[in-house]
Scaffold this active site. Structure first.
Site, PDB file in Angstrom:
ATOM      1  N   HIS A   1     -10.443 -18.589   0.143  1.00 38.65           N
ATOM      2  CA  HIS A   1     -11.257 -17.658   0.781  1.00 38.65           C
ATOM      3  C   HIS A   1     -11.817 -16.268  -0.378  1.00 38.65           C
ATOM      4  O   HIS A   1     -11.089 -16.481  -1.155  1.00 38.65           O
ATOM      5  CB  HIS A   1     -10.283 -16.815   1.996  1.00 38.65           C
ATOM      6  CG  HIS A   1     -10.533 -17.937   3.258  1.00 38.65           C
ATOM      7  ND1 HIS A   1      -9.670 -17.242   4.403  1.00 38.65           N
ATOM      8  CD2 HIS A   1     -11.110 -18.979   3.384  1.00 38.65           C
ATOM      9  CE1 HIS A   1      -9.911 -18.181   5.268  1.00 38.65           C
ATOM     10  NE2 HIS A   1     -10.458 -19.317   4.607  1.00 38.65           N
TER      11      HIS A   1
ATOM     12  N   GLU B   1     -11.038 -13.338  -0.707  1.00 37.65           N
ATOM     13  CA  GLU B   1     -10.043 -12.413  -0.826  1.00 37.65           C
ATOM     14  C   GLU B   1      -8.987 -13.074  -2.007  1.00 37.65           C
ATOM     15  O   GLU B   1      -8.772 -12.431  -3.249  1.00 37.65           O
ATOM     16  CB  GLU B   1      -8.903 -12.157  -0.096  1.00 37.65           C
ATOM     17  CG  GLU B   1      -9.430 -11.501   1.339  1.00 37.65           C
ATOM     18  CD  GLU B   1     -10.089 -12.303   2.553  1.00 37.65           C
ATOM     19  OE1 GLU B   1     -10.809 -13.234   2.064  1.00 37.65           O
ATOM     20  OE2 GLU B   1      -9.718 -11.974   3.426  1.00 37.65           O
TER      21      GLU B   1
ATOM     22  N   CYS C   1      -7.849 -12.994   7.097  1.00 36.30           N
ATOM     23  CA  CYS C   1      -6.988 -13.842   7.920  1.00 36.30           C
ATOM     24  C   CYS C   1      -5.741 -14.119   7.807  1.00 36.30           C
ATOM     25  O   CYS C   1      -5.125 -13.547   6.939  1.00 36.30           O
ATOM     26  CB  CYS C   1      -7.893 -15.334   7.750  1.00 36.30           C
ATOM     27  SG  CYS C   1      -7.172 -16.256   6.163  1.00 36.30           S
TER      28      CYS C   1
ATOM     29  N   CYS D   1      -4.655 -15.051   3.915  1.00 38.38           N
ATOM     30  CA  CYS D   1      -5.293 -14.029   2.926  1.00 38.38           C
ATOM     31  C   CYS D   1      -4.425 -12.709   2.793  1.00 38.38           C
ATOM     32  O   CYS D   1      -4.366 -11.969   1.998  1.00 38.38           O
ATOM     33  CB  CYS D   1      -6.700 -13.683   3.083  1.00 38.38           C
ATOM     34  SG  CYS D   1      -7.820 -14.936   2.793  1.00 38.38           S
TER      35      CYS D   1
HETATM   36  C1  AOF Z   1     -11.249 -14.702   5.265  1.00 34.59           C
HETATM   37  N1  AOF Z   1     -11.728 -14.722   4.080  1.00 34.59           N
HETATM   38  O1  AOF Z   1     -13.375 -15.580   2.881  1.00 34.59           O
HETATM   39  C2  AOF Z   1     -13.080 -16.511   5.196  1.00 34.59           C
HETATM   40  C3  AOF Z   1     -12.393 -16.345   6.278  1.00 34.59           C
HETATM   41  O2  AOF Z   1     -10.007 -23.373   7.496  1.00 34.59           O
HETATM   42  P1  AOF Z   1      -9.808 -21.993   6.746  1.00 34.59           P
HETATM   43  O3  AOF Z   1      -8.532 -21.953   6.201  1.00 34.59           O
HETATM   44  O4  AOF Z   1     -11.035 -22.035   5.740  1.00 34.59           O
HETATM   45  O5  AOF Z   1      -9.980 -20.715   7.776  1.00 34.59           O
HETATM   46  C4  AOF Z   1     -11.083 -20.697   8.493  1.00 34.59           C
HETATM   47  C5  AOF Z   1     -11.367 -19.329   9.298  1.00 34.59           C
HETATM   48  O6  AOF Z   1     -10.711 -18.243   8.464  1.00 34.59           O
HETATM   49  C6  AOF Z   1     -12.596 -18.802   9.776  1.00 34.59           C
HETATM   50  O7  AOF Z   1     -12.855 -19.393  10.942  1.00 34.59           O
HETATM   51  C7  AOF Z   1     -12.452 -17.557   9.867  1.00 34.59           C
HETATM   52  O8  AOF Z   1     -11.710 -16.885  10.985  1.00 34.59           O
HETATM   53  C8  AOF Z   1     -11.706 -17.173   8.582  1.00 34.59           C
HETATM   54  N2  AOF Z   1     -12.563 -17.018   7.368  1.00 34.59           N
HETATM   55  N3  AOF Z   1     -11.335 -15.390   6.424  1.00 34.59           N
HETATM   56  O9  AOF Z   1     -10.140 -13.824   5.260  1.00 34.59           O
HETATM   57  C9  AOF Z   1     -12.889 -15.592   4.165  1.00 34.59           C
HETATM   58  N4  AOF Z   1     -14.131 -17.330   5.024  1.00 34.59           N
HETATM   59 ZN    ZN Z   2      -8.686 -15.922   4.594  1.00 34.64          ZN
END
Ligand code: AOF
Ligand code: ZN
Length: 362
Positions: free
Chosen positions: A61, A63, A86, A95
């Site tokens: 992600h 972060e 997240c 994160c």
């Molecule tokens: C963040 N930073 O850059 C993103 C987030 O399957 P994963 O681990 O990639 O999780 C996907 C979910 O995480 C996505 O549906 C959204 O809720 C969050 N995305 N969160 O802190 C990020 N791309």
């Molecule tokens: Zn995340």
């Protein structure tokens, strides 16, 4: 938790850094689906010490990239993120834990994550760890950034945009002229944002294979709605894949299976099964592109509006007065609905066209 000692200047800066997060996130437009676009900056003593964005689902992600970039400077710094961090193990670890481990002292988020697995739990986890958290800075901008993803998260359905071009005298134009997909052009930029594009099967070869010219761009899956067994425009190319939706008669007559054309055969061509197919394939955003004769896709457009599955309309007004043979106006859709009002309008003007876009719901 109250933000103590917040001075006016600091909140102005918060907006500035969240805008930077959005700018970074946009570097992977169209490439992160089914994940959102997210950007992050780490700021210490008024200076950016780390930057990152989410490049692709399955990869770390935003972060994580920003913290890596900042290294030890992340300690006691402020992390700005366009989306709430997240707090779950998905394809990647949480994160929140990475931010806590890096000892940031404050987190500023653009918006709460609508994903039910996150939904403010990220904020709660950070606050429990003693980190000062503010959410909702430049919220509209952050929501716009991942509008299709947010819609899909909240409704479980793909985000649908209708687009078409008009002459100045209100005739529908299918041919947008040479260089229509040139890099930096509105159409080229629009295309790369979508997971799939629905096109009429009666388009000529030349107009049926739109590709975005942006460097490294996402090329949407092409969904061709077959209107006639004789018309099958260019199919899968190296740049993008095509599938055809046809009714039984057309599929049999055109002998799609023997020609090796990937086809979905429906009793009748309706929008709902097409969107359902997209949903099952994990396609989150669909561009219904009214090129070709308006009549080819008229029924689908009617359905998107009547069934309330349309989220956005993008209209391009081209600098032509057009009375050529077969010129059609949008009155073919007359009697369709009461009045629809577009909200949150935006426009873009160039020397080639005027583009207006708006939403059916706020
Ligand atoms: C963040 N930073 O850059 C993103 C987030 O399957 P994963 O681990 O990639 O999780 C996907 C979910 O995480 C996505 O549906 C959204 O809720 C969050 N995305 N969160 O802190 C990020 N791309
Ligand atoms: Zn995340």
């Amino acid at each position: 938790r109250v933000r103590c000692g917040m001075v006016e200047d600091e909140s102005v800066d918060d907006g500035f850094y969240i805008r930077r997060c959005v700018e970074l996130a946009r570097r992977s437009i169209g490439l992160t689906s089914p994940n959102p676009l997210v950007g992050c900056v780490i700021v210490k003593d008024g200076k950016i010490v780390g930057e990152g964005f989410h490049p692709k689902a399955g990869q770390p992600h935003a972060e994580v990239f920003a913290l890596r970039d900042a290294g030890n400077s992340a300690e006691n710094a402020t992390a700005y993120v366009s989306l709430e961090p997240c707090n779950h193990y998905g394809r990647t670890p949480p994160c929140t834990e990475a931010l806590i481990k890096a000892k940031v002292k404050k987190v500023v988020g653009g918006m709460v994550d609508p994903n039910p697995i996150v939904a403010s739990k990220g904020v709660a986890r950070l606050r429990d760890a003693g980190i000062v958290v503010t959410v909702g800075v430049k919220e509209e901008l952050c929501k716009r950034l991942s509008e299709a993803w947010i819609h899909q998260m909240l409704t479980g359905k793909p985000f649908v945009t209708l687009r078409y071009s008009l002459s100045v005298n209100g005739h529908f134009l299918d041919q947008l002229g040479e260089g229509v997909t040139e890099a930096g052009g509105y159409y080229s930029k629009l295309l790369q944002e979508y997971d799939a594009i629905i096109l009429s099967g009666s388009l000529s070869e030349k107009f049926s294979s739109p590709t975005s010219q942006e460097p490294g761009a996402n090329q949407p899956l092409r969904i061709v709605v077959a209107n006639n067994p004789g018309q099958f425009p260019s199919l899968t190319t190296e740049a993008s894949k095509t599938i055809v939706f046809a009714d039984k008669e057309i599929a049999a007559e055109a002998d799609l299976a023997r020609k090796g054309i990937e086809a979905v055969v429906l009793d009748q061509i309706n929008l709902i099964p097409i969107l359902e197919h997209c949903r099952c394939q994990g396609l989150c955003s669909i561009l219904l592109d009214m090129r070709g004769s308006i009549r080819d896709l008229e029924e689908l457009v009617r359905e998107t509006i009547e069934q309330n599955v349309l989220q956005k309309i993008v209209v391009e007004v081209l600098p032509y007065w057009d009375e050529s043979d077969g010129a059609e106006s949008l009155v073919v859709l007359n009697g369709l609905v009461k009045r629809l009002e577009l909200k949150n309008l935006r426009s873009e003007i160039s020397n080639r066209s005027l583009v207006v876009e708006g939403y059916l719901q706020n």
